[in-house]
Motif scaffolding. Structure first.
Motif, PDB file in Angstrom:
ATOM      1  N   SER A  26      75.909  63.548  67.684  1.00 33.42           N
ATOM      2  CA  SER A  26      75.843  64.918  68.297  1.00 33.42           C
ATOM      3  C   SER A  26      74.560  65.743  67.433  1.00 33.42           C
ATOM      4  CB  SER A  26      76.973  65.676  68.233  1.00 33.42           C
ATOM      5  OG  SER A  26      77.560  65.940  67.142  1.00 33.42           O
ATOM      6  N   LYS A  27      74.182  65.232  66.179  1.00 30.42           N
ATOM      7  CA  LYS A  27      73.087  65.939  65.495  1.00 30.42           C
ATOM      8  C   LYS A  27      71.838  65.163  65.568  1.00 30.42           C
ATOM      9  CE  LYS A  27      76.485  69.082  64.231  1.00 30.42           C
ATOM     10  NZ  LYS A  27      76.347  70.308  64.909  1.00 30.42           N
ATOM     11  N   PRO A  28      70.651  65.809  65.111  1.00 33.23           N
ATOM     12  CA  PRO A  28      69.688  65.147  65.077  1.00 33.23           C
ATOM     13  C   PRO A  28      69.648  63.956  63.839  1.00 33.23           C
ATOM     14  CG  PRO A  28      69.130  67.609  65.353  1.00 33.23           C
ATOM     15  CD  PRO A  28      70.711  67.226  65.039  1.00 33.23           C
ATOM     16  N   ASP A  29      68.765  62.781  64.158  1.00 33.25           N
ATOM     17  CA  ASP A  29      68.641  62.058  63.017  1.00 33.25           C
ATOM     18  C   ASP A  29      68.230  62.763  61.928  1.00 33.25           C
ATOM     19  OD1 ASP A  29      69.355  60.049  64.572  1.00 33.25           O
ATOM     20  OD2 ASP A  29      67.320  59.184  65.071  1.00 33.25           O
ATOM     21  N   LEU A  30      68.439  62.164  60.426  1.00 36.02           N
ATOM     22  CA  LEU A  30      67.942  62.856  59.384  1.00 36.02           C
ATOM     23  C   LEU A  30      67.491  61.577  58.627  1.00 36.02           C
ATOM     24  CD1 LEU A  30      68.185  64.849  57.022  1.00 36.02           C
ATOM     25  CD2 LEU A  30      70.340  64.114  56.339  1.00 36.02           C
ATOM     26  N   TYR A  31      66.139  62.248  58.069  1.00 35.12           N
ATOM     27  CA  TYR A  31      65.286  60.965  57.180  1.00 35.12           C
ATOM     28  C   TYR A  31      65.227  61.567  55.956  1.00 35.12           C
ATOM     29  CZ  TYR A  31      64.043  58.341  61.516  1.00 35.12           C
ATOM     30  OH  TYR A  31      64.133  57.636  62.756  1.00 35.12           O
ATOM     31  N   CYS A  32      65.634  60.599  55.057  1.00 34.73           N
ATOM     32  CA  CYS A  32      65.738  60.930  53.478  1.00 34.73           C
ATOM     33  C   CYS A  32      64.262  60.316  53.066  1.00 34.73           C
ATOM     34  CB  CYS A  32      66.647  60.460  53.061  1.00 34.73           C
ATOM     35  SG  CYS A  32      68.460  60.984  53.523  1.00 34.73           S
ATOM     36  N   LEU A  33      63.478  61.262  52.321  1.00 31.38           N
ATOM     37  CA  LEU A  33      62.099  60.875  51.547  1.00 31.38           C
ATOM     38  C   LEU A  33      62.470  60.742  50.136  1.00 31.38           C
ATOM     39  CD1 LEU A  33      60.348  60.508  53.920  1.00 31.38           C
ATOM     40  CD2 LEU A  33      61.746  62.900  54.395  1.00 31.38           C
ATOM     41  N   HIS A  34      62.260  59.692  49.725  1.00 33.26           N
ATOM     42  CA  HIS A  34      62.661  59.341  48.198  1.00 33.26           C
ATOM     43  C   HIS A  34      61.761  59.844  47.178  1.00 33.26           C
ATOM     44  CE1 HIS A  34      60.012  55.804  47.652  1.00 33.26           C
ATOM     45  NE2 HIS A  34      60.126  55.630  48.887  1.00 33.26           N
ATOM     46  N   PRO A  35      62.304  59.997  45.805  1.00 33.98           N
ATOM     47  CA  PRO A  35      61.615  60.208  44.775  1.00 33.98           C
ATOM     48  C   PRO A  35      60.843  58.999  44.287  1.00 33.98           C
ATOM     49  CG  PRO A  35      63.570  59.547  44.155  1.00 33.98           C
ATOM     50  CD  PRO A  35      63.631  59.531  45.425  1.00 33.98           C
ATOM     51  N   ALA A  36      59.585  59.022  43.439  1.00 35.67           N
ATOM     52  CA  ALA A  36      58.841  58.048  42.820  1.00 35.67           C
ATOM     53  C   ALA A  36      59.625  57.781  41.613  1.00 35.67           C
ATOM     54  CB  ALA A  36      57.372  58.576  42.571  1.00 35.67           C
ATOM     55  N   PRO A  37      59.537  56.558  41.161  1.00 39.46           N
ATOM     56  CA  PRO A  37      58.819  55.407  41.713  1.00 39.46           C
ATOM     57  C   PRO A  37      59.698  54.384  42.380  1.00 39.46           C
ATOM     58  CG  PRO A  37      59.287  54.893  39.378  1.00 39.46           C
ATOM     59  CD  PRO A  37      59.869  56.157  39.698  1.00 39.46           C
ATOM     60  N   PHE A  38      60.862  54.903  43.066  1.00 37.55           N
ATOM     61  CA  PHE A  38      61.808  54.248  43.647  1.00 37.55           C
ATOM     62  C   PHE A  38      61.632  53.901  45.213  1.00 37.55           C
ATOM     63  CE2 PHE A  38      63.445  56.606  39.844  1.00 37.55           C
ATOM     64  CZ  PHE A  38      63.907  55.326  39.272  1.00 37.55           C
ATOM     65  N   SER A  39      62.731  53.941  45.829  1.00 32.35           N
ATOM     66  CA  SER A  39      62.761  53.663  47.277  1.00 32.35           C
ATOM     67  C   SER A  39      63.634  54.298  48.063  1.00 32.35           C
ATOM     68  CB  SER A  39      62.629  52.248  47.552  1.00 32.35           C
ATOM     69  OG  SER A  39      64.094  51.791  47.344  1.00 32.35           O
ATOM     70  N   GLY A  92      62.682  57.977  68.959  1.00 36.03           N
ATOM     71  CA  GLY A  92      61.898  58.230  70.063  1.00 36.03           C
ATOM     72  C   GLY A  92      61.399  59.935  70.359  1.00 36.03           C
ATOM     73  N   SER A  93      61.418  60.373  71.184  1.00 33.88           N
ATOM     74  CA  SER A  93      60.969  61.877  71.483  1.00 33.88           C
ATOM     75  C   SER A  93      61.532  62.882  70.832  1.00 33.88           C
ATOM     76  CB  SER A  93      60.810  61.908  73.042  1.00 33.88           C
ATOM     77  OG  SER A  93      62.046  61.733  73.683  1.00 33.88           O
ATOM     78  N   GLY A  94      62.857  62.710  70.551  1.00 34.07           N
ATOM     79  CA  GLY A  94      63.697  63.902  69.828  1.00 34.07           C
ATOM     80  C   GLY A  94      63.211  64.324  68.523  1.00 34.07           C
ATOM     81  N   SER A  95      63.571  65.398  68.159  1.00 33.01           N
ATOM     82  CA  SER A  95      63.183  66.247  66.893  1.00 33.01           C
ATOM     83  C   SER A  95      64.360  65.689  66.035  1.00 33.01           C
ATOM     84  CB  SER A  95      63.162  67.645  67.126  1.00 33.01           C
ATOM     85  OG  SER A  95      64.530  68.170  67.358  1.00 33.01           O
ATOM     86  N   VAL A  96      63.736  65.840  64.406  1.00 32.44           N
ATOM     87  CA  VAL A  96      64.582  65.064  63.621  1.00 32.44           C
ATOM     88  C   VAL A  96      64.632  66.152  62.479  1.00 32.44           C
ATOM     89  CG1 VAL A  96      64.115  62.752  64.260  1.00 32.44           C
ATOM     90  CG2 VAL A  96      62.679  64.011  62.301  1.00 32.44           C
TER      91      VAL A  96
END
Length: 267
Positions: A26-39, A92-96
């Motif tokens: 029921s919530k927008p997808d969440l994308y986690c952006l990692h620290p360097a130099p990891f993943s 897809g087309s949804g906001s995140v």
């Protein structure tokens, strides 16, 4: 269970991790952006606490983790472009929503600035918003390649950082996994740092208009994060000065609670 997969990006294949919650989405997808130099591996401890009525993704930048190798002189804008390719492929087309940590905050900011209609909210944790003098001081050092030699000596500094001085609460296995992950880029290990120190933080953050959480801990970037909080218009600033280490591991439950409270706020 965290699943893994690949998306085609502008610079090759991008590897990602994804966790689907047990509850209905029921919530927008969440994308986690990692620290360097990891993943994206950096987020596997906290992902189960974030995946509440939302899918959580943790992609690897080009040249890091399981993603394809990348150029010698990358830019934050190129990391952002690659991450946006994953979003279009998977969401897809949804906001995140985006969550960044250290270098990942700059990638998140660039994603929001480059495609503002696609990004809903930002949660920025410990932001490396250094002033020009500090960035210039570290720029030359971060440009150096990691020297791989036949002798074990080349691994001494990464081993000391990741294993000898490891935090007991992270456990030996987790610490070793993170140690190994930082070595995967090989000689180009430090290039994301160089991209970060080359990024025009002052100009970019002051033009960020998205609802943004700036979460400051006392784990090493407190001054820089407070500086970011002053630059981002209408930022929601929260400080957790009792968190002094292992923000995504030891403090994962507290950090996830603060992030979800912000993301789920409908005001």
């Amino acid at each position: 269970m965290i699943r893994k997969g690949y998306s085609d990006g502008p610079f090759g294949q991008i590897h990602w991790r994804m966790l689907v919650p047990e509850e209905p989405l029921s919530k927008p997808d969440l994308y986690c952006l990692h620290p360097a130099p990891f993943s994206g591996l950096a987020f596997t401890t906290i992902m189960p606490y974030l995946a509440k009525h939302r899918r959580v993704f943790a992609p690897d930048y080009p040249g890091y983790g399981g993603s394809d190798p990348f150029k010698k002189e990358p830019a934050i804008s190129e990391y952002a472009e690659a991450m946006m390719a994953v979003i279009y492929d998977q969401s897809g087309s949804g906001s995140v929503d985006l969550m960044g940590f250290h270098t990942g905050n700059l990638v998140a900011a660039e994603m929001a600035l480059s495609q503002p209609e696609k990004i809903r909210r930002l949660a920025l944790i410990d932001v490396p918003a250094f002033d020009a003098e500090t960035s210039a001081k570290h720029l030359a050092a971060s440009a150096k390649t990691f020297e791989v030699t036949p002798e074990m000596g080349c691994l001494e500094q990464p081993w000391e950082r990741g294993m000898t001085k490891r935090i007991e609460s992270q456990g030996l296995e987790r610490s070793f996994d993170m140690f190994a992950e930082q070595l995967r880029p090989g000689p180009l290990m430090n290039k994301a740092f160089h991209a970060a120190f080359s990024y025009d933080v002052d100009r970019k953050l002051t033009t960020l208009e998205h609802p943004s959480l700036v979460l400051a801990t006392q784990s090493g970037l407190l001054g820089a994060t407070r500086r970011a909080a002053k630059m981002i218009p209408n930022a929601t600033v929260i400080e957790r000065l009792t968190i002094t280490r292992a923000v995504l591991d030891e403090a994962h439950e507290e950090v996830a609670g603060v992030v979800l409270s912000f993301l789920d706020n409908q005001d």
